[in-house]
Write a protein that holds these residues in place. Structure first.
Motif, PDB file in Angstrom:
ATOM      1  N   TYR A 145      60.960  37.533  30.754  1.00  0.00           N
ATOM      2  CA  TYR A 145      59.835  37.508  31.682  1.00  0.00           C
ATOM      3  C   TYR A 145      59.039  36.232  31.464  1.00  0.00           C
ATOM      4  O   TYR A 145      58.912  35.743  30.342  1.00  0.00           O
ATOM      5  CB  TYR A 145      58.914  38.712  31.454  1.00  0.00           C
ATOM      6  N   GLU A 146      58.498  35.719  32.560  1.00  0.00           N
ATOM      7  CA  GLU A 146      57.594  34.582  32.501  1.00  0.00           C
ATOM      8  C   GLU A 146      56.194  35.088  32.793  1.00  0.00           C
ATOM      9  O   GLU A 146      55.980  35.808  33.768  1.00  0.00           O
ATOM     10  CB  GLU A 146      57.997  33.518  33.527  1.00  0.00           C
ATOM     11  N   VAL A 147      55.264  34.741  31.923  1.00  0.00           N
ATOM     12  CA  VAL A 147      53.871  35.149  32.091  1.00  0.00           C
ATOM     13  C   VAL A 147      53.045  33.876  32.201  1.00  0.00           C
ATOM     14  O   VAL A 147      53.204  32.963  31.395  1.00  0.00           O
ATOM     15  CB  VAL A 147      53.379  35.992  30.886  1.00  0.00           C
ATOM     16  N   ARG A 148      52.186  33.840  33.190  1.00  0.00           N
ATOM     17  CA  ARG A 148      51.327  32.666  33.375  1.00  0.00           C
ATOM     18  C   ARG A 148      50.001  33.094  33.988  1.00  0.00           C
ATOM     19  O   ARG A 148      49.886  34.201  34.487  1.00  0.00           O
ATOM     20  CB  ARG A 148      52.008  31.607  34.232  1.00  0.00           C
ATOM     21  N   ASP A 149      49.047  32.191  33.955  1.00  0.00           N
ATOM     22  CA  ASP A 149      47.772  32.465  34.614  1.00  0.00           C
ATOM     23  C   ASP A 149      47.980  32.362  36.120  1.00  0.00           C
ATOM     24  O   ASP A 149      48.956  31.762  36.574  1.00  0.00           O
ATOM     25  CB  ASP A 149      46.706  31.468  34.146  1.00  0.00           C
ATOM     26  N   LEU A 150      47.067  32.955  36.872  1.00  0.00           N
ATOM     27  CA  LEU A 150      47.143  32.858  38.327  1.00  0.00           C
ATOM     28  C   LEU A 150      46.789  31.436  38.739  1.00  0.00           C
ATOM     29  O   LEU A 150      45.729  30.920  38.366  1.00  0.00           O
ATOM     30  CB  LEU A 150      46.189  33.853  38.989  1.00  0.00           C
ATOM     31  N   MET A 151      47.646  30.822  39.491  1.00  0.00           N
ATOM     32  CA  MET A 151      47.473  29.409  39.841  1.00  0.00           C
ATOM     33  C   MET A 151      46.225  29.149  40.686  1.00  0.00           C
ATOM     34  O   MET A 151      45.671  28.073  40.642  1.00  0.00           O
ATOM     35  CB  MET A 151      48.709  28.868  40.566  1.00  0.00           C
ATOM     36  N   ASP A 152      45.782  30.146  41.445  1.00  0.00           N
ATOM     37  CA  ASP A 152      44.598  29.918  42.272  1.00  0.00           C
ATOM     38  C   ASP A 152      43.295  30.245  41.541  1.00  0.00           C
ATOM     39  O   ASP A 152      42.219  30.088  42.098  1.00  0.00           O
ATOM     40  CB  ASP A 152      44.692  30.694  43.588  1.00  0.00           C
ATOM     41  N   GLY A 153      43.387  30.676  40.279  1.00  0.00           N
ATOM     42  CA  GLY A 153      42.192  30.966  39.490  1.00  0.00           C
ATOM     43  C   GLY A 153      41.663  29.711  38.815  1.00  0.00           C
ATOM     44  O   GLY A 153      42.387  28.738  38.626  1.00  0.00           O
ATOM     45  N   GLU A 154      40.390  29.726  38.498  1.00  0.00           N
ATOM     46  CA  GLU A 154      39.784  28.617  37.761  1.00  0.00           C
ATOM     47  C   GLU A 154      39.379  29.142  36.395  1.00  0.00           C
ATOM     48  O   GLU A 154      38.384  29.856  36.265  1.00  0.00           O
ATOM     49  CB  GLU A 154      38.565  28.072  38.503  1.00  0.00           C
ATOM     50  N   TYR A 155      40.158  28.794  35.385  1.00  0.00           N
ATOM     51  CA  TYR A 155      39.940  29.308  34.041  1.00  0.00           C
ATOM     52  C   TYR A 155      39.698  28.158  33.074  1.00  0.00           C
ATOM     53  O   TYR A 155      40.388  27.143  33.131  1.00  0.00           O
ATOM     54  CB  TYR A 155      41.162  30.112  33.576  1.00  0.00           C
ATOM     55  N   GLY A 156      38.745  28.366  32.185  1.00  0.00           N
ATOM     56  CA  GLY A 156      38.495  27.392  31.135  1.00  0.00           C
ATOM     57  C   GLY A 156      39.518  27.546  30.021  1.00  0.00           C
ATOM     58  O   GLY A 156      40.294  28.503  29.984  1.00  0.00           O
ATOM     59  N   GLU A 157      39.504  26.613  29.105  1.00  0.00           N
ATOM     60  CA  GLU A 157      40.477  26.626  28.012  1.00  0.00           C
ATOM     61  C   GLU A 157      40.365  27.896  27.166  1.00  0.00           C
ATOM     62  O   GLU A 157      41.370  28.475  26.770  1.00  0.00           O
ATOM     63  CB  GLU A 157      40.294  25.382  27.129  1.00  0.00           C
ATOM     64  N   GLY A 158      39.148  28.366  26.915  1.00  0.00           N
ATOM     65  CA  GLY A 158      38.956  29.584  26.131  1.00  0.00           C
ATOM     66  C   GLY A 158      39.542  30.802  26.829  1.00  0.00           C
ATOM     67  O   GLY A 158      40.151  31.666  26.189  1.00  0.00           O
TER      68      GLY A 158
END
Length: 181
Positions: A145-158
């Motif tokens: 499985y590949e897990v990643r953040d949602l590309m349209d989200g704006e997330y900081g490094e933390g």
């Protein structure tokens, strides 16, 4: 001579006790995988026989889980947590090549592990805010499985680090689909 024997015995006893303490410290470190403020959710209902830790609903709101048309499952909890899980190859080297050869974004790898990558993407001299992302390869049995953040989200490094830590908690769950004969 007796005093030397007592001193040696005391020294050996202290050595054995201190070695025992070190091994128990290691055991404690290994057992502290669970994330504070997170709860486990079962994704079997969405076709993924696994569970993953997400921020708890009491403090962050109920998780919104959606099966996409592309066959991935997206999990959103509040404004600071959004991950996508999909079947794939988990090819980190291919991702690194894609990041290096991207004609629009310049990328920087912030953290690289055997099964994970944390990176930023930026469009130089555009005024566009730097985007933080992660990619994690999870293997459960023969499935990758590949897990990643949602590309349209704006997330900081933390936030990205917390989502990666949550992705690392993925584990297989048994399904109750065994029918009685």
């Amino acid at each position: 001579m007796k005093q030397l024997a007592y001193i040696l015995s005391a020294f050996l006893l202290i050595s054995f006790v201190s070695c025992g303490d070190k091994s128990s410290d290691v055991t404690e470190d290994v057992e502290m995988v669970e994330l504070k403020g997170y709860e486990e959710i079962n994704l079997s209902k969405w076709g993924f026989n696994m569970s993953v830790m997400v921020p708890n609903a009491e403090e962050n709101g109920e998780p919104q889980i959606e099966l996409t048309q592309m066959g991935s499952v997206q999990i959103i909890v509040g404004a600071g947590f959004g991950i996508e899980i999909m079947y794939g190859e988990g090819d980190i080297e291919l991702l690194k090549t894609d990041l290096k050869e991207d004609l629009v974004f310049s990328s920087e790898i912030l953290k690289e592990e055997e099964n994970a990558l944390v990176y930023t993407q930026d469009i130089p001299d555009s005024g566009v805010k730097t985007q933080h992302h992660f990619f994690y390869k999870a293997q459960l049995g023969e499935n990758i499985y590949e897990v990643r953040d949602l590309m349209d989200g704006e997330y900081g490094e933390g936030m990205i680090e917390k989502m990666l830590a949550a992705a690392k908690t993925i584990k297989a769950v048994e399904t109750a689909n065994k029918e009685a004969v």
